[in-house]
Enzyme design. Structure first.
Site, short mmCIF file in Angstrom:
data_model
loop_
_atom_site.label_atom_id
_atom_site.label_comp_id
_atom_site.label_asym_id
_atom_site.label_seq_id
_atom_site.Cartn_x
_atom_site.Cartn_y
_atom_site.Cartn_z
N GLY B 16 -30.66 7.63 58.80
CA GLY B 16 -31.88 8.16 59.40
C GLY B 16 -32.52 7.20 60.39
N GLY B 18 -32.30 5.56 64.54
CA GLY B 18 -32.45 6.18 65.85
C GLY B 18 -31.36 7.17 66.20
N GLY B 20 -29.09 8.68 64.22
CA GLY B 20 -29.02 9.79 63.27
C GLY B 20 -30.13 10.79 63.52
N PHE B 121 -34.84 -8.26 81.45
CA PHE B 121 -34.09 -8.64 80.26
C PHE B 121 -32.82 -9.37 80.71
CE2 PHE B 121 -34.22 -7.04 75.69
CZ PHE B 121 -35.59 -7.12 75.58
N GLN B 243 -22.62 -10.08 67.81
CA GLN B 243 -23.58 -10.78 68.67
C GLN B 243 -24.49 -11.69 67.86
OE1 GLN B 243 -26.97 -8.64 70.99
NE2 GLN B 243 -25.50 -9.41 72.48
N HIS B 245 -27.86 -13.45 68.28
CA HIS B 245 -29.03 -13.42 69.15
C HIS B 245 -29.55 -14.84 69.31
CE1 HIS B 245 -32.89 -12.43 70.87
NE2 HIS B 245 -32.53 -11.17 70.96
N LEU B 255 -36.17 -11.83 64.05
CA LEU B 255 -35.90 -11.77 65.48
C LEU B 255 -37.12 -12.09 66.34
CD1 LEU B 255 -34.01 -10.80 67.87
CD2 LEU B 255 -34.98 -8.54 67.49
N GLU B 258 -35.85 -10.96 73.21
CA GLU B 258 -35.44 -11.49 74.50
C GLU B 258 -36.54 -11.22 75.54
OE1 GLU B 258 -31.27 -10.86 75.42
OE2 GLU B 258 -31.87 -9.96 77.31
N ARG B 289 -26.47 -12.78 76.32
CA ARG B 289 -26.84 -13.38 75.03
C ARG B 289 -25.77 -14.33 74.50
NH1 ARG B 289 -29.73 -8.26 71.93
NH2 ARG B 289 -31.66 -8.43 73.11
N HIS B 356 -26.86 -10.75 64.86
CA HIS B 356 -27.81 -9.72 65.27
C HIS B 356 -27.21 -8.33 65.39
CE1 HIS B 356 -31.34 -8.09 67.18
NE2 HIS B 356 -30.73 -7.85 68.32
N GLU B 390 -25.02 2.07 66.13
CA GLU B 390 -24.34 0.79 65.93
C GLU B 390 -23.05 0.94 65.12
OE1 GLU B 390 -26.97 -2.38 64.80
OE2 GLU B 390 -25.35 -3.80 64.42
N ARG B 401 -23.10 -7.12 73.86
CA ARG B 401 -24.09 -6.11 74.24
C ARG B 401 -25.23 -6.73 75.04
NH1 ARG B 401 -28.88 -4.67 72.30
NH2 ARG B 401 -28.78 -5.62 70.23
N SER B 406 -28.98 -1.25 73.09
CA SER B 406 -28.70 -0.61 71.80
C SER B 406 -29.58 0.62 71.62
CB SER B 406 -28.88 -1.57 70.64
OG SER B 406 -30.21 -2.00 70.55
#
Lengths: 236, 590
Positions: B16, B18, B20, B121, B243, B245, B255, B258, B289, B356, B390, B401, B406
């Site tokens: 559940g 993003g 999904g 970014f 990755q 981060h 986290l 960035e 990254r 990450h 992901e 990435r 993402s």
């Protein structure tokens, strides 16, 4: 350094006829860890201990609980903030049915959230790009959209304890105002009409427990005040 | 088996977060009988932790911005093993998907002209790398993931999506022909296990950062979908690509976006030197990254790290001033105070590269259909199985990435999977029913745990696994160390197979969930380890001391890990975008 004394609410519906408080000794090695870290150390002693957790950084809202009498998020509450006299008492969020140990049934809380239609409504044609909104209009959503639905506020509210089925509660009303305040939402009058009864909004007595406990520093009482103003202005 | 209740849906979406929720929204609107099955209440999913934004050429900060430039950055950022047809699709469809989010109510920050705020970014350029730094990441302060996830959940409520919240998917159910026809799932609150029958099963289970001891990922990121697919015998793509981060808070792992560097922050070593100027003279702190993370580790290894043990560096933000910090990075101010005991308006934040994101995953096409490969190396669709977000490897991230890609991946490919499944259901899908023995096969694992009578403890085994991965498969890798890691994992696998679940109760038994998660961590760790050992080159996030160079002759390929034989094969990267010229591999500098 003596061990931290933790007293925690236990209840497993399959084996316990009634809830009880259980004592744990936790060796934190003198570090000022988060309450969630203490819960993990306790779970290593007793894998049956049930609690919710996910992001462990205060943004998902899973681990709202009552720590030494005050609601908050276990993952961003350091021991130094709550522990008194080397003792920590942990209970589930008050006022909601307990499923097991620290896990409460959030059904009523979510129902009140759904009730206020927590989604943008706009009956004008959809543009090819985004709908424009000035930075000043957008600023009005600050302090509202950040709610993480942890239920710390609503479950600290005596009015919500008393009428959880009829009073929307601070979390739901904060979200309600988030959409009332959004320059892109066109359902203002429908939203207000839906809140006109004596319970939905007006059961708020301004006790401000919600403000005192919100782990994100939000102010539901202020949002409720704004809704009241809109309702009264609407009525005249 | 006869006592196993069954639930039937046209499509079941597992996860559940993003992707999904975006897939579910599409299917709910179509009126198909759909359910989202999530082990946490949807807004507790890890998407909520995304901070800096969603990268997309909506031409707000720069009216001349072009999705092709974004595509170029994406392909280059992925060190040329991102599939160019998929990258083309994501970057060109992106604006539509982002505007939809805005129309749904996502509270984006704004420019004075009322358009969506965009910030610079890492790895972003104008004019195919020739026009300097771009500002392409659409943001809601530094809480973009939270705003996005809540908006998607709210719109699913609006469209009456069915939710099975706090349900845990255990394993896929395959029929006699190898089609995926549903799954075994457990209601966490009651412990009831059911057979979910479905014509389309979507794995939107997110990442698995918890295979590492130090990660920015939520505690729930245990690679459940990857584990399920591997146990069902399906291959995984590019699993060596993890990755790290650059800016996880030292000690806590949380986290720091960035976006901090996008807004003008930069990294310093113990001498106060802005060291990225040496490693990436042009992009500096906004290089890819992988580049920044490696540079940080080099600084630390060469004795220029900060702190008592010289094992981290600093992220300097104080020069931005309280106003910018309060307006653009309020969440970071909060997090640094809580987890680093530092007020970034006054002091720098101690940071260290931290696991990450999983670039690899279930190989899919742009419609989310899972792909496998036959003996001759030919691709085949897996009937009934889909993946997005992901957990999937489309692949738009290749070997590394880009920040902000993402969230775009989630909404673009969640949406694409939803649309495709709707079409497929309209055309009619008929698969053979699963037999009793098929269902029993999928029940094997949970039955094993429920019948376990003794053995090692679950948290201890998990800690050991995380330690192995941290030690042998970190930012820099090397053959001997990885061989040892693979050996230790092999041994760990048999110990986990005999581990003990002491608590057999039914009501909200989180110990059982953690046992099932441990199996998944094991699957992901082993796939990662074997793929990392076998890819004998350095590319993107996969960096080897013993093979320091990129090897385009042998490795301009996806890796494909087959769980039954534990073999690593290769799969062609797509170099055929439909509307633009191919971006040919070049030396990657920033």
């Amino acid at each position: 350094m003596s061990n931290l004394q933790v007293s925690i609410y236990r209840y497993n519906p399959e084996t316990d006829s009634a809830p009880y408080m259980q004592e744990f000794q936790v060796d934190t090695k003198g570090r000022d860890v988060m309450v969630l870290d203490v819960l993990h150390m306790m779970k290593e002693q007793d894998s049956g201990l049930a609690f919710r957790r996910s992001c462990r950084e205060g943004v998902c809202g899973s681990d709202g609980m009552n720590m030494n009498g005050k609601n908050g998020l276990a993952c961003i509450t350091p021991l130094s903030e709550v522990v008194k006299g080397n003792k920590l008492t942990l209970r589930p969020l008050p006022g909601l049915p307990v499923i097991r140990d620290m896990v409460v049934d959030m059904g009523l809380f979510y129902k009140q959230y759904e009730r206020i239609q927590p989604y943008l409504q706009n009956d004008t044609p959809v543009p090819a790009i985004e709908r424009l909104q000035s930075p000043e209009e957008r600023d009005k959503l600050d302090g509202l959209y950040e709610c993480i639905l942890c239920a710390c506020c609503s479950t600290s509210c005596p009015s919500f304890w008393w009428n959880p089925d009829k009073f929307v509660g601070p979390a739901g009303l904060l979200q309600s105002y988030r959409f009332l305040a959004d320059s892109r939402d066109t359902a203002t009058s429908e939203r207000l009409t839906d809140l006109e009864d004596p319970f939905s909004v007006f059961r708020c007595r301004g006790i401000m427990n919600c403000v005192a406990v919100c782990p994100k520093g939000l102010n539901p009482t202020r949002a409720i005040g704004k809704i009241r103003e809109m309702l009264l202005a609407d009525a005249t | 088996m006869s006592n196993l209740r069954s639930l039937t849906f046209d499509a079941i979406i597992i996860g559940g977060g993003g992707s999904g929720l975006r897939a579910a929204l599409e299917l709910a609107k179509s009126g198909k009988k759909t359910a989202v099955l999530s082990k946490v209440f949807p807004t507790r999913s890890h998407t909520v932790s995304a901070q800096g934004g969603i990268t997309c050429a909506i031409a707000s900060s720069d009216p001349d911005d072009d999705w092709r430039w974004h595509m170029y950055d994406t392909v280059k950022g992925g060190d040329y093993i991102a599939d160019q047809d998929a990258s083309e699709y994501m970057c060109s469809e992106g604006p539509k998907a982002v505007f939809e989010l805005e129309h749904m109510g996502l509270p984006f920050s704004r420019f004075d002209n009322g358009r969506i705020y965009q910030r610079p970014f890492g790895g972003q350029s104008k004019n195919f790398g020739e026009g300097g730094q771009a500002a392409r990441t659409c943001a809601a302060a530094d809480r973009t993931g939270h705003a996005l996830l809540h908006t998607l959940y709210q719109n699913n409520l609006k469209n009456n999506t069915t939710f099975l919240n706090e349900w845990y998917a255990v394993d896929l159910v395959k029929n006699a022909e190898g089609d995926v026809v549903g799954c075994i799932a457990m209601c966490i609150e009651t412990g009831e296990v059911v057979h979910v029958k479905s014509k389309a099963t979507v794995l939107a289970t997110g990442g698995a950062g918890r295979i590492y001891a130090s990660t920015t990922n939520a505690l729930i990121n245990t690679g459940d979908g990857i584990g399920m697919a591997l146990r069902a015998g399906f291959p995984m793509q590019d699993m060596e690509m993890w990755q790290f981060h650059p800016t996880g808070i030292y000690g806590a792992g949380t986290l720091v976006t960035e976006g901090c560097r996008g807004e003008g922050g930069y990294l310093i070593n113990k001498d106060g030197e802005r060291f990225m100027e040496r490693y990436a003279p042009n992009a500096k702190d906004l290089a890819g990254r992988d580049v920044v993370a490696r540079s940080m580790v080099m600084e630390i290894l060469e004795g220029r790290g900060c702190g008592e043990n010289g094992d981290h560096v600093f992220l300097k933000l104080d020069h931005l001033g309280e106003e910018v910090l309060g307006k653009r990075l309020p969440g970071i101010v909060e997090l640094s105070k809580t987890f680093a005991h530092v007020d970034p308006a006054k002091d720098p934040i101690p940071v260290v590269p931290t696991c990450h994101y999983m670039m690899g995953g279930i190989p899919t096409n742009i419609h989310g259909q899972a792909i496998t490969q036959d003996e001759s190396g030919k691709d085949h669709i897996v009937n009934g199985l889909y993946a997005c977000g992901e957990a999937a490897c489309v692949s738009v991230h290749g070997a590394n990435r880009l920040g902000g890609n993402s969230l775009l991946d989630l909404v673009v490919f969640g949406r694409a999977a939803g649309m495709f499944i709707e079409g497929a259901l309209n055309e009619g899908i008929e698969y053979l029913d699963a037999s009793e023995s098929d269902v029993e096969f999928a029940m094997k694992r949970i039955t094993r745990w429920n019948e376990s009578e003794g053995g090692e403890s679950i948290p201890a085994l998990k800690a050991e696994l995380q330690d192995i991965m941290q030690t042998s498969f970190g930012v820099f890798r090397e053959e001997k160390n990885m061989q040892e890691g693979v050996k230790k994992l092999e041994e760990l696998r048999s110990r986990i197979a005999n581990a003990h679940l002491p608590d057999k109760s039914n009501a909200f038994n989180t110990a059982r969930v953690e046992a099932l998660e441990l199996d998944n961590l094991m699957e992901v760790a082993e796939a990662t380890a074997i793929a990392a050992l076998e890819r004998k080159e350095s590319r993107g996030a996969h960096s080897r001391y013993d093979y320091p160079d990129r090897d385009d002759v042998n490795w301009l390929k996806h890796s494909l890990y087959f769980p039954m034989s534990k073999e690593l094969k290769k799969r062609d990267v797509n170099f055929k975008p439909k509307t633009v010229d191919t971006f040919e591999p070049k030396v990657r500098t920033y």
